[in-house]
Design a protein around this motif. Structure first.
Motif, PDB file in Angstrom:
ATOM      1  N   GLU A 117       0.876  -1.292  -0.024  1.00 36.81           N
ATOM      2  CA  GLU A 117      -0.070   0.062   0.185  1.00 36.81           C
ATOM      3  C   GLU A 117       0.975   1.175  -0.024  1.00 36.81           C
ATOM      4  N   THR A 196     -13.210   2.066   6.090  1.00 37.12           N
ATOM      5  CA  THR A 196     -12.108   1.216   5.958  1.00 37.12           C
ATOM      6  C   THR A 196     -10.976   1.966   5.687  1.00 37.12           C
ATOM      7  N   SER A 197     -10.785   3.130   5.555  1.00 39.55           N
ATOM      8  CA  SER A 197      -9.799   4.023   5.483  1.00 39.55           C
ATOM      9  C   SER A 197      -9.887   5.301   6.192  1.00 39.55           C
ATOM     10  N   ASP A 211      -1.677   4.344  13.550  1.00 41.04           N
ATOM     11  CA  ASP A 211      -1.590   3.432  12.353  1.00 41.04           C
ATOM     12  C   ASP A 211      -3.110   2.895  12.176  1.00 41.04           C
ATOM     13  N   VAL A 212      -3.754   2.834  10.747  1.00 44.56           N
ATOM     14  CA  VAL A 212      -4.924   2.281  10.603  1.00 44.56           C
ATOM     15  C   VAL A 212      -4.701   1.227   9.447  1.00 44.56           C
ATOM     16  N   SER A 213      -5.890   0.267   9.536  1.00 49.86           N
ATOM     17  CA  SER A 213      -5.569  -0.681   8.374  1.00 49.86           C
ATOM     18  C   SER A 213      -6.467   0.264   7.295  1.00 49.86           C
ATOM     19  N   VAL A 214      -6.077  -0.217   5.841  1.00 48.70           N
ATOM     20  CA  VAL A 214      -6.643   0.455   4.915  1.00 48.70           C
ATOM     21  C   VAL A 214      -6.969  -0.590   3.784  1.00 48.70           C
ATOM     22  N   SER A 215      -8.278  -0.341   3.260  1.00 44.76           N
ATOM     23  CA  SER A 215      -9.033  -1.371   2.368  1.00 44.76           C
ATOM     24  C   SER A 215     -10.072  -0.388   2.000  1.00 44.76           C
ATOM     25  N   GLY A 223      -6.140   5.941   1.080  1.00 44.43           N
ATOM     26  CA  GLY A 223      -5.750   4.773   1.969  1.00 44.43           C
ATOM     27  C   GLY A 223      -4.328   5.276   2.674  1.00 44.43           C
ATOM     28  N   ARG A 225      -2.133   5.366   5.944  1.00 42.79           N
ATOM     29  CA  ARG A 225      -2.032   4.385   6.895  1.00 42.79           C
ATOM     30  C   ARG A 225      -1.996   5.467   8.324  1.00 42.79           C
ATOM     31  N   ARG A 226      -1.686   6.619   7.958  1.00 41.37           N
ATOM     32  CA  ARG A 226      -1.484   7.432   9.331  1.00 41.37           C
ATOM     33  C   ARG A 226      -1.787   8.976   8.712  1.00 41.37           C
TER      34      ARG A 226
END
Length: 303
Positions: A117, A196-197, A211-215, A223, A225-226
């Protein structure tokens, strides 16, 4: 930092290099709203503003420029570099998709496609910067980028923006940071992210960038992550809402059906907050939406 001054200087600096994008009135959610059609900007997104401002305000080394991107920023950085006569190295993740990858290749930039990603592309771009001395054009968390994106809202004000509230889609936060910096409380700014993002929403809840998950269908543009630190610092106390992928897809369809405007999922994300009812304006509240990205995948006219 005096953001108003920085954005005003950026607006003068990039004049003639970027498009003045149009504004229309719509009734897509059933009541009047203003839409700024920033998807009509060079390379199909607002990103050209920050890219040109960075290149025109800083000394570019002989090694040229480097950028990491989910797709739109890479295309804009490559386009701006080509226009100004600099070499560009662009790193994008595989999820950028074929239409954005093709758009970057059209500029003649040196393109590397990275597994994973956006964060993975950024790591490689930073390594290239350290190895070669190329100048990094950050996608969202740099003052020159934020000031450049802020010119979108300065331009909208000059076009007669009437809204009390402006809805803006958020990825890494450069665009909405520009909005917050320019309006400085004069108008309400609402952050809209996919469920989801959602790096900004998560950071506001945690009290710090996390941090997060991305989809999801908008991950190749939103997308991150941070969330960027500049955005987080400016965003304290603001309204943040989340929308589903289904809501985003429905907003895309609504833009096409009402105005024959074809945008990528990220470009319809802010509107999705209204069409899905996630954000409900108060009686009499005047609302505007930034339509921010046009790079649809697959390219409907590719052949």
């Amino acid at each position: 930092m005096n953001w108003k001054s920085e954005i005003s200087a950026a607006r003068d600096r990039i004049a003639g290099h970027t498009q003045v994008t149009p504004v229309i009135e719509s009734r897509i959610p059933g009541h009047p709203i203003e839409l700024k059609l920033e998807h009509m900007q060079h390379t199909g997104s607002f990103k050209a503003r920050g890219a040109f401002n960075t290149l025109l305000s800083l000394d570019v080394p002989d090694a040229g420029v480097v950028a990491a991107s989910g797709g739109n920023h890479g295309a804009a950085a490559a386009f701006a570099a080509q226009a100004l006569g600099y070499t560009a190295k662009i790193f994008v993740p595989e999820l950028a998709g074929p239409s954005k990858i093709a758009l970057i290749r059209q500029t003649g930039a040196d393109l590397s496609i990275v597994p994973g990603e956006y964060a993975n592309a950024l790591t490689q771009a930073q390594a290239h910067e350290a190895e070669t001395g190329a100048m990094q054009i950050h996608a969202y968390d740099a003052p020159a980028t934020v000031a450049g994106q802020g010119t979108c809202f300065a331009e909208w004000d000059a076009q007669g923006l009437q809204a009390d509230t402006v809805l803006v889609a958020v990825g890494g936060g450069g665009l909405i940071a520009g909005a917050l910096a320019w309006f400085d409380g004069a108008r309400k700014v609402v952050a809209v992210e996919p469920q989801t993002s959602c790096a900004l929403n998560a950071a506001l809840q945690a009290g710090e960038p996390v941090d997060v998950s991305v989809s999801g269908i908008a991950a190749n543009a939103l997308g991150a992550r941070r969330i960027g630190q500049i955005c987080f610092d400016l965003a304290q106390g603001m309204t943040s809402v989340l929308v589903s992928d289904d809501a985003i897809a429905a907003a895309q369809k609504a833009l096409w059906q009402a105005h024959r405007i074809l945008v990528e999922p990220a470009g319809a994300t802010a509107l999705a907050a209204l069409t899905s009812g996630v954000y409900r304006p108060e009686p009499g509240e005047r609302v505007a939406v930034l339509v921010c990205g046009a790079n649809v995948a697959p390219d409907p006219l590719a052949g």
